[in-house]
Design an enzyme around this catalytic site. Structure first.
Site, PDB file in Angstrom:
ATOM      1  N   LYS A 235       0.837  -1.203   0.000  1.00  8.76           N
ATOM      2  CA  LYS A 235       0.000   0.000   0.000  1.00  8.76           C
ATOM      3  C   LYS A 235       0.875   1.257   0.000  1.00  8.76           C
ATOM      4  CE  LYS A 235      -2.219  -1.553   3.702  1.00  8.76           C
ATOM      5  NZ  LYS A 235      -1.612  -2.903   3.745  1.00  8.76           N
ATOM      6  N   THR A 236       1.852   1.293   0.901  1.00  9.79           N
ATOM      7  CA  THR A 236       2.749   2.455   0.963  1.00  9.79           C
ATOM      8  C   THR A 236       3.510   2.595  -0.354  1.00  9.79           C
ATOM      9  OG1 THR A 236       3.038   1.880   3.281  1.00  9.79           O
ATOM     10  CG2 THR A 236       4.535   3.537   2.404  1.00  9.79           C
TER      11      THR A 236
ATOM     12  N   ASP B 280      -1.317   6.380   6.844  1.00  7.68           N
ATOM     13  CA  ASP B 280      -1.325   4.942   7.089  1.00  7.68           C
ATOM     14  C   ASP B 280      -2.256   4.678   8.283  1.00  7.68           C
ATOM     15  OD1 ASP B 280      -0.634   2.372   6.643  1.00  7.68           O
ATOM     16  OD2 ASP B 280       1.374   2.489   7.513  1.00  7.68           O
TER      17      ASP B 280
ATOM     18  N   THR C  16      -5.515  -1.567   7.307  1.00 12.81           N
ATOM     19  CA  THR C  16      -5.486  -3.027   7.396  1.00 12.81           C
ATOM     20  C   THR C  16      -6.822  -3.534   7.945  1.00 12.81           C
ATOM     21  OG1 THR C  16      -4.463  -2.707   9.558  1.00 12.81           O
ATOM     22  CG2 THR C  16      -2.996  -3.250   7.742  1.00 12.81           C
TER      23      THR C  16
ATOM     24  N   ARG D 225       6.538  -8.144   1.948  1.00 18.56           N
ATOM     25  CA  ARG D 225       7.436  -7.741   3.032  1.00 18.56           C
ATOM     26  C   ARG D 225       8.045  -8.965   3.729  1.00 18.56           C
ATOM     27  NH1 ARG D 225       7.832  -3.055   5.750  1.00 18.56           N
ATOM     28  NH2 ARG D 225       5.731  -2.366   5.290  1.00 18.56           N
TER      29      ARG D 225
HETATM   30  P1  ADP Z   1       2.151  -1.921   3.190  1.00 17.47           P
HETATM   31  O1  ADP Z   1       2.158  -0.425   3.084  1.00 17.47           O
HETATM   32  O2  ADP Z   1       0.959  -2.544   2.525  1.00 17.47           O
HETATM   33  O3  ADP Z   1       2.342  -2.413   4.594  1.00 17.47           O
HETATM   34  P2  ADP Z   1       4.631  -1.725   1.707  1.00 17.47           P
HETATM   35  O4  ADP Z   1       4.210  -0.906   0.543  1.00 17.47           O
HETATM   36  O5  ADP Z   1       5.426  -1.025   2.772  1.00 17.47           O
HETATM   37  O6  ADP Z   1       3.403  -2.482   2.359  1.00 17.47           O
HETATM   38  O7  ADP Z   1       5.465  -2.965   1.114  1.00 17.47           O
HETATM   39  C1  ADP Z   1       6.377  -3.714   1.900  1.00 17.47           C
HETATM   40  C2  ADP Z   1       7.574  -4.095   1.065  1.00 17.47           C
HETATM   41  O8  ADP Z   1       7.175  -5.119   0.157  1.00 17.47           O
HETATM   42  C3  ADP Z   1       8.125  -2.958   0.207  1.00 17.47           C
HETATM   43  O9  ADP Z   1       9.271  -2.428   0.750  1.00 17.47           O
HETATM   44  C4  ADP Z   1       8.467  -3.589  -1.117  1.00 17.47           C
HETATM   45  O10 ADP Z   1       9.848  -3.876  -1.161  1.00 17.47           O
HETATM   46  C5  ADP Z   1       7.719  -4.879  -1.158  1.00 17.47           C
HETATM   47  N1  ADP Z   1       6.621  -4.882  -2.118  1.00 17.47           N
HETATM   48  C6  ADP Z   1       5.335  -4.544  -1.871  1.00 17.47           C
HETATM   49  N2  ADP Z   1       4.580  -4.703  -2.967  1.00 17.47           N
HETATM   50  C7  ADP Z   1       5.389  -5.139  -3.941  1.00 17.47           C
HETATM   51  C8  ADP Z   1       5.174  -5.501  -5.315  1.00 17.47           C
HETATM   52  N3  ADP Z   1       3.972  -5.444  -5.873  1.00 17.47           N
HETATM   53  N4  ADP Z   1       6.253  -5.899  -6.036  1.00 17.47           N
HETATM   54  C9  ADP Z   1       7.465  -5.977  -5.448  1.00 17.47           C
HETATM   55  N5  ADP Z   1       7.726  -5.674  -4.159  1.00 17.47           N
HETATM   56  C10 ADP Z   1       6.706  -5.267  -3.397  1.00 17.47           C
END
Ligand code: ADP
Length: 342
Positions: free
Chosen positions: A68-69, A113, A162, A221
């Site tokens: 998401k981030t 977030d 989430t 992650r």
């Molecule tokens: P969330 O905000 O949903 O908790 P993040 O955007 O921080 O998740 O993603 C966590 C990590 O996973 C990121 O640092 C990235 O390296 C990896 N990641 C997330 N989505 C992808 C994707 N579609 N392809 C490759 N790597 C991804």
């Protein structure tokens, strides 16, 4: 009780955040999987650019660690704008929010977030900002109080959650776009492991990559974290090369089994099989036995167990499935398998 889990989709340390940063896809083309969301987002961004207007407000929801981030960063980059980030629970003072909002330029992306955890007064303050790009700021108290109306530039709010069920309807309704991110299928997880290994210069063969992908609970992650652990293990024990054997050994050392379950997951399931004859049992009873918060179990344990069919949830409570017994090796001798990978 809070324990450090290697298979949680939440970031664990600041050092890991810095590491995640290097692996974060920078463009939609680099973003692996979630193709329905990526396609819709690409069109929406293209249209916004053609109209010369900011991207619509967007709500992204789904379990932690799914990207998401990352998507918020991509949107700001595509729009050639800045990204300002905040988190729901820490955004608890109107004055702080006012400071952020009034400093936003046209097109800037404001990412919140855990938006479901915004305090109610802050949430209500945001409504006119989202809808009419203005905020009503009350100065003074009592009979002398007056409302100052402050116009804002047209920014884009991206909210991530989430627990979308906890979002209030008025807030939810104010997002023009809402995308659900789901756990990634194994083939996408494999691509993510390979991509990360390339960026990190890690030597990994196909089988090793498949094992890490299969144990990562459909969560990028976690895949990145497990890859790192396997890399360290390979460096010390196996000539820096991640083979299937090396991947299995390193994961087993962390207590992770071939479905990506850890000790907490297995304890959770064993409470249902051993104390409640497979269920149904209320989540509060499980949480009390585990000395865990109900919310932790609901957010970090249950979603993946539900996804892989090891758990079902009804009004009467939680139950395990036939698959769960098979996985835990229970039909044979009533105890867990000796090796996590058998
Ligand atoms: P969330 O905000 O949903 O908790 P993040 O955007 O921080 O998740 O993603 C966590 C990590 O996973 C990121 O640092 C990235 O390296 C990896 N990641 C997330 N989505 C992808 C994707 N579609 N392809 C490759 N790597 C991804």
């Amino acid at each position: 009780m809070s324990r450090e889990r290697i298979v949680t989709g939440k970031p664990v340390t600041e050092e890991e955040e810095a590491f995640s940063w290097s692996l974060r896809p920078k463009t939609l083309d680099e973003y692996i999987g979630q193709s329905a969301v990526v396609k819709k987002l690409a069109i929406s961004l293209e249209s916004a650019k053609k109209r010369g207007e900011p991207q619509e407000h967007m709500l992204l929801y789904g379990p932690p660690g799914l990207g998401k981030t990352t998507l918020a960063h991509i949107v700001s980059k595509e729009m050639n704008a800045r990204l300002i980030t905040a988190s729901g629970p820490t955004l608890n003072r109107i004055a702080d929010l006012m400071g952020i909002l009034t400093n936003l330029d046209k097109g800037d992306v404001f990412f919140i977030d855990e938006i479901h955890r915004l305090p109610t007064n802050v949430e209500e303050f945001i409504y006119p900002a989202m809808e009419d790009f203005r905020v009503d700021f009350v100065v003074d108290k009592g009979p002398f109080s007056k409302v100052i109306n402050v116009p804002l530039k047209r920014f884009t709010l991206i909210g991530a959650s989430t627990r979308v069920g906890l979002l209030s309807a008025p807030l939810r309704d104010r997002f023009g776009i809402s995308y659900h991110l789901d756990f990634y299928p194994p083939e996408d997880m494999f691509k993510i492991v390979v991509r990360s290994a390339e960026i990190l210069g890690v030597n990994i063969d196909k089988e090793g990559g498949q094992i890490i992908a299969g144990c990562s609970r459909g969560t990028p992650r976690i895949a990145n974290r497990l890859l790192r652990r396997s890399r360290d293990y390979a460096l010390v024990k196996a000539d820096s090369h991640i083979t299937a054997e090396v991947a299995k050994k390193s994961l087993e050392m962390e207590g992770i089994d071939n479905r990506g379950l850890d000790d907490l997951d297995r304890k959770f399931l064993r409470i249902i099989t051993d104390y409640y004859q497979g269920g149904p049992v209320g989540i509060e009873a499980i949480a009390a036995t585990l000395a865990e918060e109900t919310s932790t179990l609901e957010e970090l344990v249950e979603p993946y167990l539900l996804k892989i069919g090891f758990l079902t949830r009804t009004k009467r409570g939680r139950s395990v499935t036939h698959e769960t017994y098979k996985h835990l090796g229970l039909p044979f001798n009533g105890s867990v398998q000796e090796s996590l990978f058998d």
